[in-house]
Design an enzyme around this catalytic site. Structure first.
Site, PDB file in Angstrom:
ATOM      1  N   ARG A   1      14.726 -65.623  48.311  1.00  0.00           N
ATOM      2  CA  ARG A   1      15.080 -64.209  48.272  1.00  0.00           C
ATOM      3  C   ARG A   1      16.515 -64.026  48.751  1.00  0.00           C
ATOM      4  O   ARG A   1      17.011 -64.817  49.559  1.00  0.00           O
ATOM      5  CB  ARG A   1      14.165 -63.389  49.186  1.00  0.00           C
ATOM      6  CG  ARG A   1      12.696 -63.659  49.000  1.00  0.00           C
ATOM      7  CD  ARG A   1      11.872 -62.561  49.597  1.00  0.00           C
ATOM      8  NE  ARG A   1      11.800 -62.580  51.051  1.00  0.00           N
ATOM      9  CZ  ARG A   1      10.943 -61.846  51.749  1.00  0.00           C
ATOM     10  NH1 ARG A   1      10.121 -61.012  51.136  1.00  0.00           N
ATOM     11  NH2 ARG A   1      10.908 -61.908  53.063  1.00  0.00           N
TER      12      ARG A   1
ATOM     13  N   LYS B   1      10.825 -67.903  51.050  1.00  0.00           N
ATOM     14  CA  LYS B   1       9.513 -67.358  51.426  1.00  0.00           C
ATOM     15  C   LYS B   1       8.436 -68.349  50.986  1.00  0.00           C
ATOM     16  O   LYS B   1       8.395 -68.734  49.819  1.00  0.00           O
ATOM     17  CB  LYS B   1       9.292 -65.999  50.766  1.00  0.00           C
ATOM     18  CG  LYS B   1       7.959 -65.354  51.133  1.00  0.00           C
ATOM     19  CD  LYS B   1       7.957 -63.883  50.787  1.00  0.00           C
ATOM     20  CE  LYS B   1       6.581 -63.266  50.932  1.00  0.00           C
ATOM     21  NZ  LYS B   1       6.591 -61.852  50.544  1.00  0.00           N
TER      22      LYS B   1
ATOM     23  N   GLY C   1       1.811 -70.412  56.652  1.00  0.00           N
ATOM     24  CA  GLY C   1       3.247 -70.469  56.364  1.00  0.00           C
ATOM     25  C   GLY C   1       3.584 -70.653  54.898  1.00  0.00           C
ATOM     26  O   GLY C   1       4.746 -70.803  54.536  1.00  0.00           O
TER      27      GLY C   1
ATOM     28  N   ASP D   1       6.911 -53.190  59.467  1.00  0.00           N
ATOM     29  CA  ASP D   1       7.570 -54.489  59.333  1.00  0.00           C
ATOM     30  C   ASP D   1       7.981 -54.755  57.886  1.00  0.00           C
ATOM     31  O   ASP D   1       8.638 -55.750  57.608  1.00  0.00           O
ATOM     32  CB  ASP D   1       6.651 -55.618  59.826  1.00  0.00           C
ATOM     33  CG  ASP D   1       5.298 -55.607  59.140  1.00  0.00           C
ATOM     34  OD1 ASP D   1       4.628 -54.556  59.187  1.00  0.00           O
ATOM     35  OD2 ASP D   1       4.927 -56.615  58.538  1.00  0.00           O
TER      36      ASP D   1
HETATM   37  P1  AMP Z   1       2.941 -58.825  55.094  1.00  0.00           P
HETATM   38  O1  AMP Z   1       2.250 -57.546  55.446  1.00  0.00           O
HETATM   39  O2  AMP Z   1       2.310 -59.607  53.970  1.00  0.00           O
HETATM   40  O3  AMP Z   1       4.385 -58.595  54.815  1.00  0.00           O
HETATM   41  O4  AMP Z   1       2.839 -59.830  56.320  1.00  0.00           O
HETATM   42  C1  AMP Z   1       2.550 -59.464  57.639  1.00  0.00           C
HETATM   43  C2  AMP Z   1       2.845 -60.593  58.570  1.00  0.00           C
HETATM   44  O5  AMP Z   1       2.030 -61.720  58.257  1.00  0.00           O
HETATM   45  C3  AMP Z   1       4.267 -61.100  58.549  1.00  0.00           C
HETATM   46  O6  AMP Z   1       4.586 -61.444  59.864  1.00  0.00           O
HETATM   47  C4  AMP Z   1       4.182 -62.324  57.683  1.00  0.00           C
HETATM   48  O7  AMP Z   1       5.190 -63.256  57.954  1.00  0.00           O
HETATM   49  C5  AMP Z   1       2.827 -62.862  58.060  1.00  0.00           C
HETATM   50  N1  AMP Z   1       2.233 -63.691  57.008  1.00  0.00           N
HETATM   51  C6  AMP Z   1       1.717 -63.279  55.827  1.00  0.00           C
HETATM   52  N2  AMP Z   1       1.240 -64.324  55.127  1.00  0.00           N
HETATM   53  C7  AMP Z   1       1.467 -65.432  55.878  1.00  0.00           C
HETATM   54  C8  AMP Z   1       1.204 -66.831  55.720  1.00  0.00           C
HETATM   55  N3  AMP Z   1       0.593 -67.316  54.636  1.00  0.00           N
HETATM   56  N4  AMP Z   1       1.597 -67.658  56.699  1.00  0.00           N
HETATM   57  C9  AMP Z   1       2.195 -67.206  57.812  1.00  0.00           C
HETATM   58  N5  AMP Z   1       2.454 -65.909  58.036  1.00  0.00           N
HETATM   59  C10 AMP Z   1       2.097 -65.027  57.081  1.00  0.00           C
HETATM   60 MG    MG Z   2       5.983 -58.415  55.356  1.00  0.00          MG
END
Ligand code: AMP
Ligand code: MG
Length: 532
Positions: free
Chosen positions: A202, A132, A145, A279
């Site tokens: 993870r 991650k 990312g 998700d």
């Molecule tokens: P989360 O609610 O934090 O689990 O993330 C929601 C979505 O945002 C998921 O598709 C994650 O992969 C994406 N996401 C969160 N932070 C980043 C990041 N820094 N770069 C790219 N995708 C992100």
């Molecule tokens: Mg998430």
């Protein structure tokens, strides 16, 4: 069976069943874009300037037969930082969608997580290794990312702490500093700052979420929906038999059951996930995606650690059981095309509610040390307790742990009865005579209920389910602050204490104390933003 001697990560054999059995995105360009007709995109981690090992879980290492890297910068760490892909690994980012804060958000996907491969544990169980913070994928949308050190430390520590509490969860093998900075506006107030970046490895049998199914149904990609369901059932629910309509229904019922039991566990230890979007719900009933999570300190069902949720409080402690049910309903909609009958789906949702209710009541009986058979007024006793805990600021963890030390003597004065609970109170209001009287009155009812059972047995039972040590938000922040200054000892001590959260460990008493007042409003110590 004797476990084989752990070997270096670079000597492990890997498998890639997810990649092999499910449809791949035919497009290979790694830029954020909508993906169709696929469960994943093949993508490799983006290298970082200077990967350096900051944390390692010996427990997960032993489970996987992987030895702690000998050097903090050697070849294994290069893999764990995303700079090297080993032979046999077929890295990918998964495609999923989801409901965020109650609204369909379309394609989300692994925006910064990349699964390297699967490995079979010393006990013959299959685990995915997933980085991650490993760089851009087609699912990164407008983000970078990457992950900051603070959120990575929180995920690394909490997934291990939850496991040792007995809560179903994804695990974490390693924490690697990237040597690069990441820019984040931590308070969403227009002041972005460069922060150190990190990558967590993870580990879980699968990181598939409700949203992996939702996206397929939303786009009417029903052939892939069936393939994904069949893969998850045959790989992770083989006891259910060969996939068919009946088996899909049984499978959904089992997901409902597992999710209910997971939520019971969260409620028991005072864990608040903070972002229960669909998700972030595991198809295996595991706690997944540690972001702005938190631990209840003062008992308050409306408390949420997530500042982004401060207004609606959708993901507050007390809402978690209903939110899980709502999320399961969304999953039921996604699986409907496989079953084409809403009756078994509705039955399974009703089973969720039953399993949660009976599990929660049984868990509370354990927390209070109430022996069977249940008495007609037990529910009242429990309800009245929660009313008392909410009436003045009372530490959830300490209250239950200390309850076992209250002398079972109803003839004691009110103040003598509540004295052993003193450390659980944040506020002087607890010692106002009205509250002392009410609490002592409740304790006398409690004493009358539990007196029949011999004290040592009851205390032992209670201590098995009422942790002394949890990853209090401010403790995680102290570990982060020290690690940022190059000192890993605070994190290491905390993680070793949290491996035995139900043991007394008197030499670490101070880690069980209630949150100090300086931490009440300090960022990271109580509430957190989603910025990670
Ligand atoms: P989360 O609610 O934090 O689990 O993330 C929601 C979505 O945002 C998921 O598709 C994650 O992969 C994406 N996401 C969160 N932070 C980043 C990041 N820094 N770069 C790219 N995708 C992100
Ligand atoms: Mg998430």
């Amino acid at each position: 069976m004797l476990s084989p001697t752990p070997v270096d990560l670079t000597a492990i054999e890997f498998e890639n069943t997810f990649v092999r059995e499910l449809p791949a995105d035919p497009v290979l360009t790694n830029v954020p874009r909508p993906v169709r007709n696929a469960s994943y995109t093949r993508v490799e981690p983006t290298p970082v300037p200077a990967p350096r090992l900051l944390g390692w879980s010996d427990d997960v290492g032993a489970m996987l037969g992987i030895a702690r890297p000998l050097s903090p910068t050697g070849p294994a760490v290069e893999v764990l930082g995303g700079n090297r892909v080993l032979a046999g690994m077929q890295p990918y980012a998964a495609r999923y969608g989801g409901h965020q804060f109650g609204h369909w958000a379309g394609q989300l996907g692994d925006g910064r997580a990349i699964t390297l491969a699967e490995t079979v544990s010393t006990r013959g169980e299959r685990y995915e290794l997933q980085l991650k913070g490993a760089g851009l994928t087609p699912y990164s949308r407008t983000a970078d990312g990457r992950a900051v050190l603070r959120s990575s430390v929180r995920e690394f520590m909490c997934s291990e702490a939850m496991h040792h509490l007995g809560v179903p969860t994804t695990r974490a093998l390693s924490l690697v500093a990237t040597g690069a900075t990441v820019v984040r506006d931590m308070f969403y107030d227009g002041n972005p700052e460069a922060e150190p970046g990190a990558v967590v490895c993870r580990v879980a049998p699968s990181f598939v979420r409700f949203g992996n199914f939702q996206i397929l149904t939303a786009h009417k990609e029903l052939d892939t929906l069936k393939l994904l369901a069949d893969y998850v059932i045959t790989t992770h629910y083989p006891e259910l038999g060969t996939p068919c309509k009946e088996v899909y229904a049984l499978w959904f019922e089992e997901i409902c059951r597992r999710t209910a039991l997971m939520i019971v566990d969260w409620m028991c230890v005072g864990f608040v996930h903070g972002v229960m979007n669909t998700d972030n719900m595991s198809i295996l009933g595991l706690t997944i995606d540690y972001g702005p999570y938190g631990w209840l300190e003062g008992y308050d069902p409306s408390w949420t650690p997530n500042t982004t949720d401060a207004e609606g409080r959708r993901y507050a402690y007390g809402n978690q059981p209903q939110i899980a049910h709502w999320n399961l309903l969304q999953l039921a909609n996604a699986l409907y095309p496989l079953i084409e009958d809403k009756v078994p789906l509705e039955n399974a949702l009703a089973i969720y509610a039953d399993v949660f209710q009976s599990g929660w009541q049984a868990a509370l009986d354990e927390k209070l040390g109430l022996s069977a058979p249940a008495r007609p007024d037990d529910i009242q006793l429990k309800d009245d307790l929660f009313e008392l805990l909410a009436a003045v600021e009372t530490d959830f963890t300490l209250f239950f742990r200390l309850l076992a030390t209250v002398p079972m003597d109803a003839t004691l004065s009110d103040s003598a009865l509540i004295e052993p609970l003193r450390r659980a109170f944040y506020s002087d209001a607890a010692f106002a005579s009205a509250h002392v009287t009410r609490l002592a009155e409740w304790l006398r009812r409690y004493i009358a209920r539990v007196q029949q059972e011999p004290a040592p047995a009851r205390v032992e039972r209670m201590n098995r389910v009422n942790p002394k040590y949890v990853l209090r938000n401010y403790l995680a922040q102290l570990a982060i602050d020290a690690l940022t200054e190059g000192d890993a000892s605070v994190m290491e001590r905390l993680m070793s204490v949290l491996q035995h959260p139900y043991d007394e460990q008197p030499q670490h008493d101070e880690l069980s104390e209630r949150r100090p007042e300086w931490a009440r409003h300090k960022p990271g110590c109580s509430a957190l933003s989603c910025s990670s």
